[in-house]
Scaffold this motif. Structure first.
Motif, PDB file in Angstrom:
ATOM      1  N   VAL A 277       3.728 -12.662   1.174  1.00 11.80           N
ATOM      2  CA  VAL A 277       3.400 -11.957   2.419  1.00 11.80           C
ATOM      3  C   VAL A 277       3.593 -12.855   3.630  1.00 11.80           C
ATOM      4  CG1 VAL A 277       1.529 -10.830   3.694  1.00 11.80           C
ATOM      5  CG2 VAL A 277       1.781 -10.434   1.231  1.00 11.80           C
TER       6      VAL A 277
ATOM      7  N   ALA B 217       0.829 -10.895  -2.627  1.00  9.26           N
ATOM      8  CA  ALA B 217       0.214  -9.586  -2.855  1.00  9.26           C
ATOM      9  C   ALA B 217       0.662  -9.029  -4.195  1.00  9.26           C
ATOM     10  CB  ALA B 217       0.594  -8.615  -1.740  1.00  9.26           C
TER      11      ALA B 217
ATOM     12  N   HIS C  32      -0.256  -3.016  -6.182  1.00  7.59           N
ATOM     13  CA  HIS C  32      -1.403  -2.781  -5.300  1.00  7.59           C
ATOM     14  C   HIS C  32      -1.312  -3.762  -4.125  1.00  7.59           C
ATOM     15  CE1 HIS C  32      -3.143  -0.363  -8.553  1.00  7.59           C
ATOM     16  NE2 HIS C  32      -2.779  -1.339  -9.361  1.00  7.59           N
ATOM     17  N   PRO C  33      -0.448  -3.503  -3.161  1.00  7.69           N
ATOM     18  CA  PRO C  33      -0.168  -4.469  -2.081  1.00  7.69           C
ATOM     19  C   PRO C  33      -1.369  -4.829  -1.211  1.00  7.69           C
ATOM     20  CG  PRO C  33       0.861  -2.334  -1.639  1.00  7.69           C
ATOM     21  CD  PRO C  33       0.376  -2.287  -3.045  1.00  7.69           C
ATOM     22  N   ASP C  34      -2.435  -4.034  -1.278  1.00  5.83           N
ATOM     23  CA  ASP C  34      -3.641  -4.392  -0.518  1.00  5.83           C
ATOM     24  C   ASP C  34      -4.407  -5.532  -1.176  1.00  5.83           C
ATOM     25  OD1 ASP C  34      -3.135  -2.475   1.388  1.00  5.83           O
ATOM     26  OD2 ASP C  34      -4.402  -0.950   0.443  1.00  5.83           O
ATOM     27  N   GLU C  35      -4.102  -5.796  -2.442  1.00  6.00           N
ATOM     28  CA  GLU C  35      -4.753  -6.902  -3.158  1.00  6.00           C
ATOM     29  C   GLU C  35      -3.965  -8.178  -2.891  1.00  6.00           C
ATOM     30  OE1 GLU C  35      -7.509  -6.700  -4.601  1.00  6.00           O
ATOM     31  OE2 GLU C  35      -7.791  -4.794  -5.621  1.00  6.00           O
ATOM     32  N   THR C  36      -4.565  -9.100  -2.168  1.00 10.85           N
ATOM     33  CA  THR C  36      -3.888 -10.357  -1.833  1.00 10.85           C
ATOM     34  C   THR C  36      -4.723 -11.554  -2.273  1.00 10.85           C
ATOM     35  OG1 THR C  36      -4.870 -10.478   0.386  1.00 10.85           O
ATOM     36  CG2 THR C  36      -2.762  -9.320   0.173  1.00 10.85           C
TER      37      THR C  36
ATOM     38  N   ARG D 217       4.658 -14.348   8.936  1.00 11.79           N
ATOM     39  CA  ARG D 217       4.819 -13.268   7.961  1.00 11.79           C
ATOM     40  C   ARG D 217       6.245 -13.267   7.420  1.00 11.79           C
ATOM     41  NH1 ARG D 217       0.662 -10.256   7.071  1.00 11.79           N
ATOM     42  NH2 ARG D 217      -1.085 -10.278   8.542  1.00 11.79           N
TER      43      ARG D 217
ATOM     44  N   GLY E 284      -5.478 -13.876   4.175  1.00 10.13           N
ATOM     45  CA  GLY E 284      -5.045 -13.417   2.867  1.00 10.13           C
ATOM     46  C   GLY E 284      -5.985 -13.725   1.723  1.00 10.13           C
TER      47      GLY E 284
END
Length: 210
Positions: A107, A122, A126-130, A172, A193
């Motif tokens: 990310v 990530a 599940h891209p919200d899980e970092t 980023r 993150g």
């Protein structure tokens, strides 16, 4: 010699023996811890403080690490229970005594004040899980004396070859990576993150881009 004199000699002998036993016990415990702590000062500059020996594989439990990587996902690592206490110079089994290989989405990244490369990855599904993975610098005390120093150097060379030298401002970026590193729980202090349980791969031992 009088009976009283003999008793005094016996007491002195017992005291001397007790002191010798205590000194031997103290020396043996100190000797076990000496290698990791003494090697910190043999090279490099001071960089980090919190759990620094654990981060650089120079802690007293480093010999317990299984360096055969276990395949894992970001989501699985983030789902592991956070420990209630983070010891300064020892590991929390089984997470911190295991090496993991993770296929994930990069990310972004930045250079930390302790000279680690701070990388956020990530979960692919599940891209919200970092979570954070970090590569130590060979210029830092403890890291430069670590038996895994060649791995740190190789990982940084690959990373720098892809993106150039990182800066302190978070940048980023999107790339698919395979990261291998040792499980580690960090303190939560609003890191970019950071996983909800503080899980990291720290140190990173290898990184490959796709």
């Amino acid at each position: 010699m009088s009976k009283q004199g003999q008793q005094l000699q016996t007491i002195r002998a017992i005291v001397i023996i007790a002191v010798v036993i205590i000194l031997i016990f103290y020396w043996s415990r100190t000797a076990k811890k000496a290698p990791a702590n003494s090697q910190i000062t043999t090279c490099g500059m001071p960089c980090g403080e919190e759990r620094w020996l654990v981060k650089t594989l120079m802690d007293q439990d480093a010999s317990k690490i299984n360096f055969v990587p276990q395949t894992a996902t970001v989501a699985w690592l983030v789902s592991q229970p956070a420990p209630s206490h983070l010891p300064q110079d020892s590991r929390i089994a089984p997470i911190e005594t295991q090496t993991y290989s993770v296929h994930a989405q990069l990310v972004g990244y930045k250079l930390e004040k302790d000279h680690d490369i701070h990388i956020v990855i990530a979960d692919l599904d599940h891209p919200d899980e970092t979570m954070i993975v970090e590569i130590p610098s060979k210029d830092c005390a403890s890291a430069c004396a670590s038996p895994r120093l060649p791995d740190f150097e190789a990982a940084r060379a690959i990373f720098d070859g892809r993106f150039g030298e990182p800066h302190e401002e978070f940048r980023r970026m999107s790339a698919t990576v395979d990261v291998t590193g040792v499980g580690f729980f960090d303190y939560l202090h609003r890191q970019t993150g950071v996983a909800v349980n503080g899980i990291e791969l720290h140190p990173v031992l290898s990184i490959q881009f796709h």
